[in-house]
Design a protein around this motif. Sequence first.
Motif, PDB file in Angstrom:
ATOM      1  N   TRP A 160       0.813  -1.228   0.000  1.00 49.97           N
ATOM      2  CA  TRP A 160       0.000   0.000   0.000  1.00 49.97           C
ATOM      3  C   TRP A 160       0.840   1.268   0.000  1.00 49.97           C
ATOM      4  N   ARG A 161       2.158   1.145   0.113  1.00 52.19           N
ATOM      5  CA  ARG A 161       3.045   2.314   0.167  1.00 52.19           C
ATOM      6  C   ARG A 161       3.575   2.696  -1.212  1.00 52.19           C
ATOM      7  N   VAL A 162       3.165   1.963  -2.244  1.00 54.95           N
ATOM      8  CA  VAL A 162       3.639   2.212  -3.600  1.00 54.95           C
ATOM      9  C   VAL A 162       2.525   2.903  -4.398  1.00 54.95           C
ATOM     10  N   ASP A 163       2.788   4.122  -4.844  1.00 54.85           N
ATOM     11  CA  ASP A 163       1.840   4.843  -5.699  1.00 54.85           C
ATOM     12  C   ASP A 163       2.205   4.598  -7.160  1.00 54.85           C
ATOM     13  N   VAL A 164       1.191   4.329  -7.970  1.00 58.26           N
ATOM     14  CA  VAL A 164       1.411   4.056  -9.386  1.00 58.26           C
ATOM     15  C   VAL A 164       0.594   5.050 -10.201  1.00 58.26           C
ATOM     16  N   PRO A 165       1.248   6.044 -10.812  1.00 57.54           N
ATOM     17  CA  PRO A 165       0.515   7.030 -11.607  1.00 57.54           C
ATOM     18  C   PRO A 165      -0.116   6.402 -12.848  1.00 57.54           C
ATOM     19  N   PRO A 166      -1.238   6.941 -13.286  1.00 56.61           N
ATOM     20  CA  PRO A 166      -1.835   6.446 -14.532  1.00 56.61           C
ATOM     21  C   PRO A 166      -0.880   6.640 -15.706  1.00 56.61           C
ATOM     22  N   LEU A 167      -0.928   5.720 -16.628  1.00 54.70           N
ATOM     23  CA  LEU A 167      -0.176   5.774 -17.879  1.00 54.70           C
ATOM     24  C   LEU A 167       1.315   6.007 -17.641  1.00 54.70           C
ATOM     25  N   SER A 168       1.872   5.221 -16.733  1.00 52.50           N
ATOM     26  CA  SER A 168       3.311   5.297 -16.469  1.00 52.50           C
ATOM     27  C   SER A 168       3.937   3.927 -16.717  1.00 52.50           C
ATOM     28  N   ALA A 169       5.236   3.937 -16.966  1.00 51.52           N
ATOM     29  CA  ALA A 169       5.986   2.714 -17.241  1.00 51.52           C
ATOM     30  C   ALA A 169       6.877   2.385 -16.050  1.00 51.52           C
TER      31      ALA A 169
END
Length: 196
Positions: A160-169
């Motif tokens: 839960w500590r990892v943020d994943v932005p939309p449309l990112s690699a």
Amino acid sequence: MTSRVTLISPATNPALRQARFDDGSSLDDGGAARAGSAAGSLPAAGQVYVSPTVRCRETAAALGLDGSAGPELAGLDVGRWRGRTLDEVAADEPAELARWLSDPGAAPHGGESVRDLCERVSRWLDACGQVAGRTLAVVEPEIVRAVVVRVLGAPEAAFWRVDVPPLSATELSGRSGRWNLRLGRALGSSEDEAGH
């Protein structure tokens, strides 16, 4: 033998913008436009996979990718919480939500636990490590989180500590199960166009 894996997170849809557990909605206009503008910016790959969700399939199509359905790359099954916002679940089931967010083995929603997801994704990543060349996969953010946890050897509670932005690699390269990690580069950047 070097293996390369590039994970692409989907463009935005209404559920993502509303902090709603995925409800199968299509990309919103802005998300579709951003994905379309990044088409052609990804390097060629020997294997292309796509999570079975609507937003991942539509993102892949907008990017010009024709990939195989990857059931092992399905998003986290949140059971009866599907389509609900985090705030709604917090109001109706605060203890269950707190347990789910703090215990990777818990699945109070009747779906899949974070631990089960991490194990499923780990098996897929191990298989990718046996293939030389590049693999591209358009996947839900929780798949990227599970990969990051696995590659870094972090505890599942770090999920839960990892943020994943939309449309990112998110890029991995390695051999013999040892991966190097490069996080969250926006698609369409000059490095994508250079083929990195």
